[in-house]
Design a protein around this motif. Structure first.
Motif, PDB file in Angstrom:
ATOM      1  N   LYS A  28       0.834  -1.052  -0.296  1.00  0.00           N
ATOM      2  CA  LYS A  28      -0.604   0.195  -0.500  1.00  0.00           C
ATOM      3  C   LYS A  28       1.160   1.057  -0.268  1.00  0.00           C
ATOM      4  CE  LYS A  28      -2.171  -0.881   3.573  1.00  0.00           C
ATOM      5  NZ  LYS A  28      -1.988  -1.961   3.848  1.00  0.00           N
ATOM      6  N   ASN A  29       1.762   0.916   0.409  1.00  0.00           N
ATOM      7  CA  ASN A  29       3.318   2.692   0.797  1.00  0.00           C
ATOM      8  C   ASN A  29       3.380   2.869  -0.479  1.00  0.00           C
ATOM      9  OD1 ASN A  29       5.764   3.763   1.703  1.00  0.00           O
ATOM     10  ND2 ASN A  29       3.855   4.015   2.714  1.00  0.00           N
ATOM     11  N   LYS A  30       3.556   1.299  -1.192  1.00  0.00           N
ATOM     12  CA  LYS A  30       4.221   1.674  -2.643  1.00  0.00           C
ATOM     13  C   LYS A  30       3.730   2.089  -4.236  1.00  0.00           C
ATOM     14  CE  LYS A  30       6.427  -2.140  -4.010  1.00  0.00           C
ATOM     15  NZ  LYS A  30       6.251  -2.757  -4.939  1.00  0.00           N
ATOM     16  N   VAL A  31       2.003   2.438  -3.569  1.00  0.00           N
ATOM     17  CA  VAL A  31       0.906   3.037  -4.319  1.00  0.00           C
ATOM     18  C   VAL A  31       0.709   4.183  -3.996  1.00  0.00           C
ATOM     19  CG1 VAL A  31      -1.903   2.598  -4.704  1.00  0.00           C
ATOM     20  CG2 VAL A  31      -0.198   0.570  -4.435  1.00  0.00           C
ATOM     21  N   VAL A  32       1.048   4.164  -2.993  1.00  0.00           N
ATOM     22  CA  VAL A  32       0.365   5.513  -1.675  1.00  0.00           C
ATOM     23  C   VAL A  32       1.905   6.187  -2.864  1.00  0.00           C
ATOM     24  CG1 VAL A  32       0.614   7.690   0.166  1.00  0.00           C
ATOM     25  CG2 VAL A  32      -0.388   5.526  -0.291  1.00  0.00           C
ATOM     26  N   LYS A  33       3.130   5.659  -2.920  1.00  0.00           N
ATOM     27  CA  LYS A  33       4.171   6.886  -3.940  1.00  0.00           C
ATOM     28  C   LYS A  33       4.042   7.126  -4.574  1.00  0.00           C
ATOM     29  CE  LYS A  33       8.342   5.138  -0.146  1.00  0.00           C
ATOM     30  NZ  LYS A  33       8.799   4.216   0.113  1.00  0.00           N
ATOM     31  N   SER A  34       3.192   5.746  -6.279  1.00  0.00           N
ATOM     32  CA  SER A  34       3.209   6.249  -7.125  1.00  0.00           C
ATOM     33  C   SER A  34       2.086   7.422  -7.245  1.00  0.00           C
ATOM     34  CB  SER A  34       2.697   4.842  -7.822  1.00  0.00           C
ATOM     35  OG  SER A  34       2.728   5.034  -9.174  1.00  0.00           O
ATOM     36  N   ILE A  35       1.013   7.402  -6.333  1.00  0.00           N
ATOM     37  CA  ILE A  35       0.216   8.322  -6.547  1.00  0.00           C
ATOM     38  C   ILE A  35       0.918   9.801  -6.816  1.00  0.00           C
ATOM     39  CG2 ILE A  35      -2.188   9.206  -5.990  1.00  0.00           C
ATOM     40  CD1 ILE A  35      -2.663   6.216  -5.151  1.00  0.00           C
ATOM     41  N   LEU A  36       1.464  10.274  -5.321  1.00  0.00           N
ATOM     42  CA  LEU A  36       1.843  11.399  -5.301  1.00  0.00           C
ATOM     43  C   LEU A  36       3.401  11.635  -5.938  1.00  0.00           C
ATOM     44  CD1 LEU A  36       1.159  10.865  -1.366  1.00  0.00           C
ATOM     45  CD2 LEU A  36      -0.389  12.006  -3.176  1.00  0.00           C
ATOM     46  N   ASN A  37       3.538  10.570  -6.335  1.00  0.00           N
ATOM     47  CA  ASN A  37       5.220  11.247  -7.109  1.00  0.00           C
ATOM     48  C   ASN A  37       6.355  11.442  -6.582  1.00  0.00           C
ATOM     49  OD1 ASN A  37       7.094  10.438  -9.490  1.00  0.00           O
ATOM     50  ND2 ASN A  37       5.988  12.934 -10.288  1.00  0.00           N
ATOM     51  N   ARG A  38       6.261  10.642  -4.848  1.00  0.00           N
ATOM     52  CA  ARG A  38       7.117  11.426  -4.158  1.00  0.00           C
ATOM     53  C   ARG A  38       8.010  10.074  -3.955  1.00  0.00           C
ATOM     54  NH1 ARG A  38       4.487  15.507  -0.278  1.00  0.00           N
ATOM     55  NH2 ARG A  38       4.776  17.220  -1.497  1.00  0.00           N
ATOM     56  N   LYS A  39       8.966   9.721  -3.059  1.00  0.00           N
ATOM     57  CA  LYS A  39      10.264   8.986  -3.361  1.00  0.00           C
ATOM     58  C   LYS A  39       9.408   8.691  -1.080  1.00  0.00           C
ATOM     59  CE  LYS A  39      12.993   8.321  -7.007  1.00  0.00           C
ATOM     60  NZ  LYS A  39      14.857   8.217  -6.694  1.00  0.00           N
ATOM     61  N   ASN A  40       9.665   9.589  -0.932  1.00  0.00           N
ATOM     62  CA  ASN A  40       9.789  10.546   0.856  1.00  0.00           C
ATOM     63  C   ASN A  40       7.851  11.055   0.802  1.00  0.00           C
ATOM     64  OD1 ASN A  40      12.035   9.356   1.297  1.00  0.00           O
ATOM     65  ND2 ASN A  40      13.477  11.086   0.584  1.00  0.00           N
TER      66      ASN A  40
END
Length: 332
Positions: A28-40
């Protein structure tokens, strides 16, 4: 408010609200990073959920990351996790435009078991059956996962795909955020810009429960207050007793009338005998012939007197019976 997508596709919402759900793990955390286009990520903890927000190109994107549930069974998930799943959709008011159900596709794993798919479905339905209209099944793949393995996962999840109208997306690289956002925008447009409203679903559920309780109370009321059969029975018994009493009075009256008739006959006979004796005694002065004539005349006189007496008695008795009847008619 909607605007045209930079990619020239469907119209997009100026604000996009998304909830990420799935079993426990890092997918899920990987998906959030992809949606917001952020690594941190620098989200805000709300209970066990995490709220992330970003405003790229003037568009606010809110993403709620719900805590993961047990992979194989809803019954094995702690109650507080179930409560957090139910609460997650209320953290982006008035409600999320899309819910992403994440299934991780790992390099060395086989397709998900039936228990895992069933657990995902039952956890999602904690939010009501209407949630599927706003759901996209998202396969979050590890690097190097082969297409054949991804297809196995898609086939295994056929039951959930039927629920959400075949809406799914395969996320293989974090650089796919524009494609994923376009997939979400397409779903929002398909739903006419509508979003999942947990409060409306809760009100609907409570209304149904209240309706059921009201109907149950009515049934209980009809059982608690049945027709007073004893009252009807009492009225019937009372009516029966009155009828029997009237009948008894009528029978007694008839018996009395019969006795009176018999008494009148006896009186007539006695008067005839007395008249005969008086006539016989009065005619004895003239011998046997005079006695016989006196006897006959005495009988005749006795009968005449008895007849007169009978007529007088009948007339007086009839009047005495008629007066109450007349008065009762006049009073009515």
């Amino acid at each position: 408010m909607a605007a045209k997508s930079p990619q020239g596709g469907s119209s997009v919402q100026s604000e996009l609200r998304i909830v990420i759900l799935g079993n426990a793990g890092d997918d899920k955390n990987k998906v959030v990073k992809s949606i917001l286009n952020r690594k941190n990520l620098t989200g805000v903890k709300v209970g066990q959920c995490t709220l992330h927000q970003r405003d790229p190109a003037g568009r606010r994107i809110s993403v709620v990351e719900a805590p993961g549930w047990d992979r194989t069974s809803k019954q094995q998930s702690p109650e507080n996790i179930k409560e957090e799943v139910e609460r997650s959709v209320s953290l982006c008011p008035p409600g999320p435009h899309a819910l992403l159900l994440v299934i991780g596709v790992e390099t060395l794993s086989e397709e998900p078991s039936t228990n895992e798919i069933t657990a995902a479905q039952t956890h999602m339905e904690l939010l009501s059956e209407c949630v599927w209209k706003h759901t996209i099944l998202l396969f979050a793949c590890d690097e190097g996962v082969e297409d054949t393995q991804i297809k196995k996962y898609i086939c295994s999840a056929e039951k959930i795909l039927d629920k959400c109208g075949g809406q799914y997306y395969v996320l293989q690289k974090s650089a796919q955020n524009h494609e994923l956002l376009k997939k979400i925008d397409d779903l929002v447009e398909e739903n006419g810009g509508d979003f999942f409203t947990p409060q409306a679903e809760l009100i609907k559920l409570k209304t149904q429960e209240a309706s059921g309780e009201s109907e149950l109370r009515q049934r209980r009321g009809s059982i608690a207050d049945p027709p007073d059969l004893n009252k009807d029975k009492g009225d019937s018994v009372e009516k029966k007793e009155t009828t029997e009493a009237d009948k008894s009075v009528e029978d007694i009256s008839k018996i009395c009338m019969e006795f009176k008739k018999i008494g009148l006959i006896i009186v007539l006979i006695l008067m005839g005998i007395v008249g005969a004796l008086i006539g016989a005694v009065a005619g004895a002065e003239y011998g046997v012939l005079g006695s016989c004539i006196g006897l006959v005349l005495g009988i005749i006189v006795g009968i005449i007197l008895a007849s007169i007496t009978k007529c007088m008695y009948t007339h007086i008795y009839s009047r005495s019976l008629k007066k109450p009847t007349d008065s009762s008619v006049n009073s009515g």
